[in-house]
Write an enzyme that holds these catalytic residues in place. Structure first.
Site, PDB file in Angstrom:
ATOM      1  N   ASP A 163      95.485  13.117 171.653  1.00  0.00           N
ATOM      2  CA  ASP A 163      95.676  11.824 171.803  1.00  0.00           C
ATOM      3  C   ASP A 163      94.935  11.210 170.440  1.00  0.00           C
ATOM      4  O   ASP A 163      93.658  11.055 170.655  1.00  0.00           O
ATOM      5  CB  ASP A 163      94.616  12.012 173.067  1.00  0.00           C
ATOM      6  N   GLU A 191      99.310   4.215 180.340  1.00  0.00           N
ATOM      7  CA  GLU A 191      97.981   4.493 179.727  1.00  0.00           C
ATOM      8  C   GLU A 191      97.890   4.700 178.014  1.00  0.00           C
ATOM      9  O   GLU A 191      99.350   4.121 177.457  1.00  0.00           O
ATOM     10  CB  GLU A 191      97.176   5.773 180.052  1.00  0.00           C
TER      11      GLU A 191
END
Ligand code: FUB
Length: 339
Positions: free
Chosen positions: A32, A240
């Site tokens: 991420d 997401e």
């Protein structure tokens, strides 16, 4: 103090063809990656994946059981990567119970603000903020999450007019399906194939960077005919991993489609949208998730993302970077990370 990670280069050649990105760090697992340039240096704010074999697996990503954040830095793309050690530890976040998921950072007036999702003591995902005078931390968490926030994957965008916007949300394990009109419904379910898909969220921050300036809005994500996506359009609809960047005066909203593993993007004239879908920017990579950021460094654009090259396990990921190219009309050339 920092540790030199000592990777010679970020890319190896593929028989003389395009470079294939290599993990930026190989002695810890990272995911991420939210990348930023501060004072001419590249800083990466990733999740720090840990081997959680002893954590019970559930269908909500419980084995993504991260407990701290490390900040990475590089002087230039392809340069040595430094790990600046623990920047924030779960035990120092008064309101949080578990799962430090994908973070992001913004700078304003001498302070760095780290935005991060975690489950609170009731096991509800919230978004918190922690501050530091240094881009590498250590960061000090506020005692409570940002009032009015929920779900996961905060991405902060600072516009040229000085306004700051927070983009967030993630369905399934990220709990976005439990929120309707900013109210919590514990039984909230995933959408059925013919239903309109859940939408990411956007909200402007106050000048203090720690509170919301307005109620959270749904970000309109539309196809080229101006229609919202249905859940069955799951190769294009939002799941997401929101990111917002600006290029030639337009706003680019990019995100992961989750269960179909694409990174897609959409363009708007306003940071609030509506955003019109354009296409895939990164094809599926090794692993279940990927999650990205897009940043300009010395007049070139880069995509930071992750795959599971090092571990082969979905929850033990490694961050990478590759160049991102625009077409003359402002669309982005689709990246296949392995060709
Ligand atoms: O790293 C935990 C979660 O997995 C992130 O918050 C999601 O975007 C996915 O990458």
């Amino acid at each position: 103090a920092w540790m030199a990670v000592g990777l010679a280069s970020y890319a190896q050649t593929n028989g003389g063809k395009n470079p294939i990105s290599q993990p930026l760090v190989s002695y810890i697992y990272t995911a991420d990656p939210s990348a930023h340039v501060f004072n001419g240096k590249i800083y990466i704010y990733p999740s720090h994946d840990i081997d959680s074999e002893n954590v019970k697996r559930d269908d909500d990503g419980g084995h993504f059981a991260m407990r701290d954040y490390h900040v990475l830095s590089l002087d230039k793309i392809g340069g040595a990567v430094k790990d600046h050690g623990v920047a924030l530890d779960l035990k120092d976040v008064p309101w949080a119970s578990r799962q430090l998921w994908a973070p992001d950072v913004a700078y304003k007036n001498g302070t760095y603000y780290l935005y991060f999702p975690a489950k609170d003591k009731q096991d509800i995902f919230r978004i918190g903020v922690a501050t530091s005078k240094s881009p590498t931390g250590p960061f000090k968490a506020e005692p409570e999450p940002i009032p009015g926030t929920y779900s996961i994957d905060p991405a902060v965008f600072q516009d040229t007019d000085g306004q700051t916007y927070l983009y967030f949300g993630g369905i399934w394990g990220g709990q976005l399906q439990r929120w309707d009109a900013n109210e919590y419904h514990p039984g909230g379910a995933l959408k059925k194939p013919e239903e309109v898909a859940y939408l990411p969220r956007v909200v402007r921050l106050n000048k203090d960077m720690k509170t919301l300036a307005e109620p959270v809005r749904e970000l309109q994500l539309l196809d080229k005919n101006g229609k919202p996506f249905l859940e069955k359009d799951n190769d294009k609809r939002f799941f997401e991993g929101a990111w917002l960047h600006r290029y030639q005066g337009k706003y680019y909203f990019s995100y992961s489609t989750g269960d179909t593993h694409n990174l897609c993007y959409a363009i708007s004239d306003s940071p609030y949208g509506p955003f019109t879908y354009q296409g895939i920017l990164l094809k599926p990579v090794l692993g279940w998730t990927t999650h990205h950021s897009i940043v300009e460094v010395n007049k070139k654009w880069y995509l930071f993302y992750h795959d599971v090259q090092l571990s082969g396990k979905t929850h033990l990921r490694n961050v990478k970077v590759t160049e991102l190219r625009y077409n003359p009309d402002g669309t982005i050339q689709t990246i296949d990370a392995y060709k």
